[in-house]
Structure formats: structure tokens, C-alpha cells
Design a protein around this motif. Structure first.
Motif, PDB file in Angstrom:
ATOM      1  N   ALA A  20       1.232  -1.146   4.256  1.00  0.00           N
ATOM      2  CA  ALA A  20       0.906  -2.418   4.902  1.00  0.00           C
ATOM      3  C   ALA A  20      -0.591  -2.654   4.760  1.00  0.00           C
ATOM      4  O   ALA A  20      -1.400  -1.783   5.074  1.00  0.00           O
ATOM      5  CB  ALA A  20       1.305  -2.382   6.372  1.00  0.00           C
ATOM      6  N   LEU A  21      -0.951  -3.827   4.261  1.00  0.00           N
ATOM      7  CA  LEU A  21      -2.344  -4.141   3.973  1.00  0.00           C
ATOM      8  C   LEU A  21      -2.729  -5.497   4.555  1.00  0.00           C
ATOM      9  O   LEU A  21      -1.869  -6.308   4.875  1.00  0.00           O
ATOM     10  CB  LEU A  21      -2.560  -4.215   2.454  1.00  0.00           C
ATOM     11  N   ARG A  22      -4.011  -5.722   4.653  1.00  0.00           N
ATOM     12  CA  ARG A  22      -4.526  -7.059   4.978  1.00  0.00           C
ATOM     13  C   ARG A  22      -5.532  -7.392   3.881  1.00  0.00           C
ATOM     14  O   ARG A  22      -6.465  -6.633   3.623  1.00  0.00           O
ATOM     15  CB  ARG A  22      -5.194  -7.091   6.346  1.00  0.00           C
ATOM     16  N   GLU A  61      -2.821  -4.131  -7.644  1.00  0.00           N
ATOM     17  CA  GLU A  61      -2.112  -3.989  -8.919  1.00  0.00           C
ATOM     18  C   GLU A  61      -1.726  -2.532  -9.171  1.00  0.00           C
ATOM     19  O   GLU A  61      -0.614  -2.241  -9.608  1.00  0.00           O
ATOM     20  CB  GLU A  61      -2.995  -4.513 -10.052  1.00  0.00           C
ATOM     21  N   ILE A  62      -2.617  -1.610  -8.866  1.00  0.00           N
ATOM     22  CA  ILE A  62      -2.335  -0.182  -9.040  1.00  0.00           C
ATOM     23  C   ILE A  62      -1.190   0.247  -8.126  1.00  0.00           C
ATOM     24  O   ILE A  62      -0.272   0.954  -8.558  1.00  0.00           O
ATOM     25  CB  ILE A  62      -3.593   0.670  -8.770  1.00  0.00           C
ATOM     26  N   LEU A  63      -1.233  -0.174  -6.867  1.00  0.00           N
ATOM     27  CA  LEU A  63      -0.152   0.173  -5.930  1.00  0.00           C
ATOM     28  C   LEU A  63       1.193  -0.336  -6.431  1.00  0.00           C
ATOM     29  O   LEU A  63       2.195   0.386  -6.406  1.00  0.00           O
ATOM     30  CB  LEU A  63      -0.437  -0.407  -4.543  1.00  0.00           C
ATOM     31  N   GLU A  64       1.221  -1.580  -6.885  1.00  0.00           N
ATOM     32  CA  GLU A  64       2.471  -2.174  -7.356  1.00  0.00           C
ATOM     33  C   GLU A  64       2.968  -1.488  -8.628  1.00  0.00           C
ATOM     34  O   GLU A  64       4.165  -1.272  -8.790  1.00  0.00           O
ATOM     35  CB  GLU A  64       2.284  -3.672  -7.559  1.00  0.00           C
ATOM     36  N   GLU A  65       2.057  -1.119  -9.531  1.00  0.00           N
ATOM     37  CA  GLU A  65       2.442  -0.411 -10.754  1.00  0.00           C
ATOM     38  C   GLU A  65       3.058   0.950 -10.436  1.00  0.00           C
ATOM     39  O   GLU A  65       3.895   1.445 -11.179  1.00  0.00           O
ATOM     40  CB  GLU A  65       1.238  -0.238 -11.680  1.00  0.00           C
ATOM     41  N   CYS A  66       2.622   1.542  -9.336  1.00  0.00           N
ATOM     42  CA  CYS A  66       3.165   2.845  -8.915  1.00  0.00           C
ATOM     43  C   CYS A  66       4.491   2.702  -8.171  1.00  0.00           C
ATOM     44  O   CYS A  66       5.091   3.696  -7.781  1.00  0.00           O
ATOM     45  CB  CYS A  66       2.145   3.572  -8.042  1.00  0.00           C
ATOM     46  N   GLY A  67       4.926   1.472  -7.944  1.00  0.00           N
ATOM     47  CA  GLY A  67       6.215   1.239  -7.305  1.00  0.00           C
ATOM     48  C   GLY A  67       6.191   1.132  -5.798  1.00  0.00           C
ATOM     49  O   GLY A  67       7.241   1.110  -5.161  1.00  0.00           O
ATOM     50  N   ALA A  68       5.006   1.046  -5.213  1.00  0.00           N
ATOM     51  CA  ALA A  68       4.917   0.927  -3.747  1.00  0.00           C
ATOM     52  C   ALA A  68       5.389  -0.453  -3.291  1.00  0.00           C
ATOM     53  O   ALA A  68       5.110  -1.452  -3.940  1.00  0.00           O
ATOM     54  CB  ALA A  68       3.490   1.163  -3.275  1.00  0.00           C
ATOM     55  N   ASP A  69       6.102  -0.469  -2.179  1.00  0.00           N
ATOM     56  CA  ASP A  69       6.504  -1.712  -1.531  1.00  0.00           C
ATOM     57  C   ASP A  69       5.322  -2.146  -0.670  1.00  0.00           C
ATOM     58  O   ASP A  69       4.998  -1.499   0.320  1.00  0.00           O
ATOM     59  CB  ASP A  69       7.749  -1.464  -0.683  1.00  0.00           C
ATOM     60  N   VAL A  70       4.659  -3.221  -1.073  1.00  0.00           N
ATOM     61  CA  VAL A  70       3.456  -3.675  -0.387  1.00  0.00           C
ATOM     62  C   VAL A  70       3.808  -4.813   0.571  1.00  0.00           C
ATOM     63  O   VAL A  70       4.424  -5.794   0.176  1.00  0.00           O
ATOM     64  CB  VAL A  70       2.388  -4.145  -1.392  1.00  0.00           C
ATOM     65  N   MET A  71       3.430  -4.633   1.823  1.00  0.00           N
ATOM     66  CA  MET A  71       3.616  -5.655   2.851  1.00  0.00           C
ATOM     67  C   MET A  71       2.230  -6.088   3.306  1.00  0.00           C
ATOM     68  O   MET A  71       1.293  -5.292   3.280  1.00  0.00           O
ATOM     69  CB  MET A  71       4.386  -5.088   4.036  1.00  0.00           C
ATOM     70  N   PHE A  72       2.107  -7.332   3.728  1.00  0.00           N
ATOM     71  CA  PHE A  72       0.809  -7.836   4.160  1.00  0.00           C
ATOM     72  C   PHE A  72       0.837  -8.230   5.632  1.00  0.00           C
ATOM     73  O   PHE A  72       1.752  -8.896   6.080  1.00  0.00           O
ATOM     74  CB  PHE A  72       0.398  -9.056   3.327  1.00  0.00           C
ATOM     75  N   PHE A  73      -0.208  -7.788   6.340  1.00  0.00           N
ATOM     76  CA  PHE A  73      -0.420  -8.264   7.695  1.00  0.00           C
ATOM     77  C   PHE A  73      -0.919  -9.695   7.579  1.00  0.00           C
ATOM     78  O   PHE A  73      -1.653 -10.038   6.656  1.00  0.00           O
ATOM     79  CB  PHE A  73      -1.472  -7.428   8.426  1.00  0.00           C
ATOM     80  N   PRO A  74      -0.571 -10.553   8.515  1.00  0.00           N
ATOM     81  CA  PRO A  74      -1.027 -11.941   8.451  1.00  0.00           C
ATOM     82  C   PRO A  74      -2.515 -12.064   8.807  1.00  0.00           C
ATOM     83  O   PRO A  74      -3.103 -11.161   9.400  1.00  0.00           O
ATOM     84  CB  PRO A  74      -0.168 -12.640   9.499  1.00  0.00           C
ATOM     85  N   ALA A  75      -3.083 -13.186   8.437  1.00  0.00           N
ATOM     86  CA  ALA A  75      -4.448 -13.488   8.857  1.00  0.00           C
ATOM     87  C   ALA A  75      -4.464 -13.554  10.372  1.00  0.00           C
ATOM     88  O   ALA A  75      -3.463 -13.889  11.000  1.00  0.00           O
ATOM     89  CB  ALA A  75      -4.896 -14.815   8.257  1.00  0.00           C
TER      90      ALA A  75
END
Length: 93
Positions: A20-22, A61-75
Motif C-alpha cells: 500500500a502506497l501513497r 514500475e519496479i514493484l509492478e514488474e516484480c508482480g506486487a499488487d499495488v494499492m494506493f492510499f487516497p489523497a
């Protein structure tokens, strides 16, 4: 009689499955916000919003290439510090 507690060991090694990222554009939001907060937070200098976004996009891009499911915290109205990728809190089972 002593009660036995079954604990499952968890660690931070292995394949990163979900994160989970912002995004900096959501955490920093504007030059005005950066200017009003960076000193009080103990930063050595004001973050460069454009550079932060560019570097973050490369990291993403690196995270996604490694297959991680990336979720985003809202603003939100949180401080600039809400950008940290690795924080002291870890979500566990």
C-alpha cells in the motif's frame, strides 16, 4: 496450569505480494503545502515535487514488474510524512 499460545512467525523477507502506497502528488499535493511543512518535520530541505513523482513512478514500475499488487492510499490532509514507503507500522495477519 500454564496456557500455551500459538504464535505464527512473520517476517519481512520473501516475495512482496501486496503493498500500500501513497503517491507523492497525493502526499505533497502542492508547493504551498511543501513550503508550509518541511521545516517543522525536520527535513533538510524542501522536497522537489516533480523529482519525487518521477522517482516514485520508477519505483512503482519496479514493484509492478516484480508482480506486487499495488494499492494506493487516497489523497488526504495528512502531512508530508505520509509518503514513507516503509513505516514503523506493519500490517500482519
Amino acid at each position: 496450569m500454564r496456557e500455551t499460545i500459538n504464535l505464527t512467525r512473520q517476517n519481512e523477507v520473501g516475495k512482496l505480494v501486496r503493498v500500500a502506497l501513497r503517491h507523492p502528488r497525493d502526499a505533497f499535493s502542492s508547493s504551498a503545502k511543501i513550503e508550509s511543512e518541511w521545516r517543522a518535520l525536520g527535513y533538510l530541505h524542501a522536497p522537489d515535487l516533480e523529482r519525487a513523482c518521477s522517482e516514485f513512478d520508477d519505483f512503482l514500475e519496479i514493484l509492478e514488474e516484480c508482480g506486487a499488487d499495488v494499492m494506493f492510499f487516497p489523497a488526504s490532509d495528512l502531512s508530508l510524512d505520509s509518503i514513507y514507503v516503509r513505516d514503523a507500522s506493519v500490517v500482519c495477519k
